[in-house]
Design a protein around this motif. Structure first.
Motif, PDB file in Angstrom:
ATOM      1  N   THR A  25       2.918   7.254   0.738  1.00  0.00           N
ATOM      2  CA  THR A  25       3.654   7.657  -0.457  1.00  0.00           C
ATOM      3  C   THR A  25       3.380   6.736  -1.646  1.00  0.00           C
ATOM      4  OG1 THR A  25       5.581   6.442   0.375  1.00  0.00           O
ATOM      5  CG2 THR A  25       5.520   8.808   0.787  1.00  0.00           C
ATOM      6  N   VAL A  26       3.401   5.431  -1.420  1.00  0.00           N
ATOM      7  CA  VAL A  26       3.097   4.487  -2.499  1.00  0.00           C
ATOM      8  C   VAL A  26       1.612   4.549  -2.834  1.00  0.00           C
ATOM      9  CG1 VAL A  26       3.176   2.081  -3.244  1.00  0.00           C
ATOM     10  CG2 VAL A  26       4.984   2.977  -1.782  1.00  0.00           C
ATOM     11  N   ASP A  28      -0.421   7.026  -2.517  1.00  0.00           N
ATOM     12  CA  ASP A  28      -0.697   8.251  -3.274  1.00  0.00           C
ATOM     13  C   ASP A  28      -0.188   8.155  -4.710  1.00  0.00           C
ATOM     14  OD1 ASP A  28      -1.846   9.310  -1.023  1.00  0.00           O
ATOM     15  OD2 ASP A  28      -0.091  10.491  -0.431  1.00  0.00           O
ATOM     16  N   ALA A  29       0.976   7.540  -4.883  1.00  0.00           N
ATOM     17  CA  ALA A  29       1.549   7.408  -6.231  1.00  0.00           C
ATOM     18  C   ALA A  29       0.693   6.500  -7.105  1.00  0.00           C
ATOM     19  CB  ALA A  29       2.968   6.868  -6.144  1.00  0.00           C
ATOM     20  N   LYS A  32      -2.446   8.352  -8.030  1.00  0.00           N
ATOM     21  CA  LYS A  32      -2.190   9.401  -9.014  1.00  0.00           C
ATOM     22  C   LYS A  32      -2.049   8.840 -10.429  1.00  0.00           C
ATOM     23  CE  LYS A  32       0.898  13.303  -9.982  1.00  0.00           C
ATOM     24  NZ  LYS A  32       2.080  14.080  -9.508  1.00  0.00           N
ATOM     25  N   LYS A  33      -1.318   7.743 -10.574  1.00  0.00           N
ATOM     26  CA  LYS A  33      -1.107   7.202 -11.921  1.00  0.00           C
ATOM     27  C   LYS A  33      -2.327   6.432 -12.427  1.00  0.00           C
ATOM     28  CE  LYS A  33       1.390   3.022 -10.449  1.00  0.00           C
ATOM     29  NZ  LYS A  33       2.702   2.339 -10.405  1.00  0.00           N
ATOM     30  N   GLY A  95      10.745   0.686  -7.190  1.00  0.00           N
ATOM     31  CA  GLY A  95       9.460   1.298  -7.503  1.00  0.00           C
ATOM     32  C   GLY A  95       8.953   0.965  -8.895  1.00  0.00           C
ATOM     33  N   ASP A  98       4.541  -1.982  -7.844  1.00  0.00           N
ATOM     34  CA  ASP A  98       3.953  -1.556  -6.572  1.00  0.00           C
ATOM     35  C   ASP A  98       3.766  -2.715  -5.613  1.00  0.00           C
ATOM     36  OD1 ASP A  98       3.560   1.108  -7.633  1.00  0.00           O
ATOM     37  OD2 ASP A  98       1.876   0.272  -8.768  1.00  0.00           O
ATOM     38  N   ASP A 235       5.115   2.272   3.844  1.00  0.00           N
ATOM     39  CA  ASP A 235       3.776   2.774   3.532  1.00  0.00           C
ATOM     40  C   ASP A 235       2.745   1.783   4.057  1.00  0.00           C
ATOM     41  OD1 ASP A 235       1.393   3.713   2.556  1.00  0.00           O
ATOM     42  OD2 ASP A 235       2.172   4.274   0.597  1.00  0.00           O
TER      43      ASP A 235
END
Length: 340
Positions: A25-26, A28-29, A32-33, A95, A98, A235
């Protein structure tokens, strides 16, 4: 018996499903950013501080840049967030960042009760105490009744109280949140002494005090301070990228891979070097990043020894000895896990 086994199987499946929903989850985040958000301390020379141009620099910053290079192939794909001692864990939990690398001491409580995970130690330190030479104090045991500047919400504050209590010495803490304000209070005479990790005391003395030669760091060390990186629990993939980037920097030093020679080292017949640099594939795929993840990190910031020397070692104002932070093969505690 069959019913029990069915229930057990269902429980295991549910646990696995829950774990899989958390995994990545982290990672992927961040992917993405398009950048890594690092929690740093602003004002700790040698580790993380902004220069006159507003640019981040220091040992922790270089490790952050290495993580960005491993993740994206570009060391500039990071952002720094300046955090106080009071803000740092909440910022990671929420959050906002990271990865936390704000000169954080890795402890059992922090690794188990905050929803956070200690990744690995990036610098071994110990708490010390600094005084003015004019006080003619040669040991912390001579500070009975002294006022001591310290930051709140830190292991430093707790260690100070424990050590003075153990030795039957009374003191008055002067609790101030920001490092720069602590320094000003100490320099102005509001405190008789200033306690922090010995490396930070050396940084303050070298870069923030008007007359560095007027101060000395006493010989006692009140604690073990394994400073390192922390991420949120849940994660493993992201934790792996952070951990193995740090280990890759150490492995690079061990095998003589430098920022300057990393391209030549691609031709090395050494199978360990081939795995580190991605000539032999597999390590990158295991983490979900490019096979040149470690090559990109080393190319961007150099190996661990290079990072140490230019930021806090003999090439820096701090001129700290490697000591415990030398590789295990040179008498230190830095023992990276093998990339294989």
């Amino acid at each position: 018996m069959k019913k029990r086994l069915s229930v057990l199987a269902a429980a295991v499946a549910l646990a696995c499903a829950s774990a899989s929903t958390m995994a990545g989850t982290v990672f992927d985040a961040v992917k993405k950013k398009g950048y890594v958000q690092c929690g740093l301390s602003d004002g700790v020379s040698g580790f993380s501080a902004t220069n006159s141009k507003g640019e981040w620099e220091g040992m922790d910053v270089d490790i952050c840049r290495a993580i960005a290079a491993a993740m994206f192939g570009d060391a500039s794909k990071y952002k720094g967030t300046a955090l106080s001692t009071q803000q740092r864990f909440t910022a990671l939990q929420s959050g906002e960042v990271d990865v936390l690398m704000r000169t954080v001491t890795l402890t059992q409580t922090r690794d188990t009760s905050l929803g956070l995970a200690a990744v690995a130690a990036s610098f071994y330190d110990g708490q010390g105490i600094m005084v003015r030479k004019s006080q003619n104090v040669k040991s912390a045991k001579e500070l009975d009744g002294a006022t001591v500047c310290v930051q709140p919400g830190t292991t430093t504050e707790l260690n100070l109280a424990d050590w003075f209590r153990t030795h039957g010495i009374k003191f008055t803490p002067v609790v101030i949140d920001k490092v720069t304000e602590v320094v000003r209070a100490f320099e102005s005479g509001r405190c008789d002494a200033f306690t922090d990790d010995a490396s930070q005391l050396a940084a303050v003395r070298a870069t923030q005090l008007a007359k560095p030669d007027d101060y000395e760091i006493l010989p006692e060390r009140f604690s073990k301070e394994p400073l390192g990186l922390m991420v949120r629990q849940g994660d493993d993939q992201w934790q792996g990228v952070v951990r193995w980037t740090l280990f890759a920097l150490m492995e690079a030093e061990e095998y003589g891979i430098t920022q300057k020679n990393v391209d030549d080292m691609l031709k090395s017949p050494n199978p360990n070097i081939q795995r580190i640099l991605g000539v032999t594939p597999g390590a990158g795929k295991n983490m979900g990043v490019d096979e040149k993840w470690a090559y990109n990190a080393i190319k961007a910031v150099g190996n661990y020894g290079e990072i140490f020397e230019r930021n806090v070692g003999q090439q820096s104002k701090l001129k700290l000895a490697r000591g415990t932070n030398a590789l295990w093969s040179h008498g230190g505690a830095m023992y990276p896990w093998p990339i294989r």
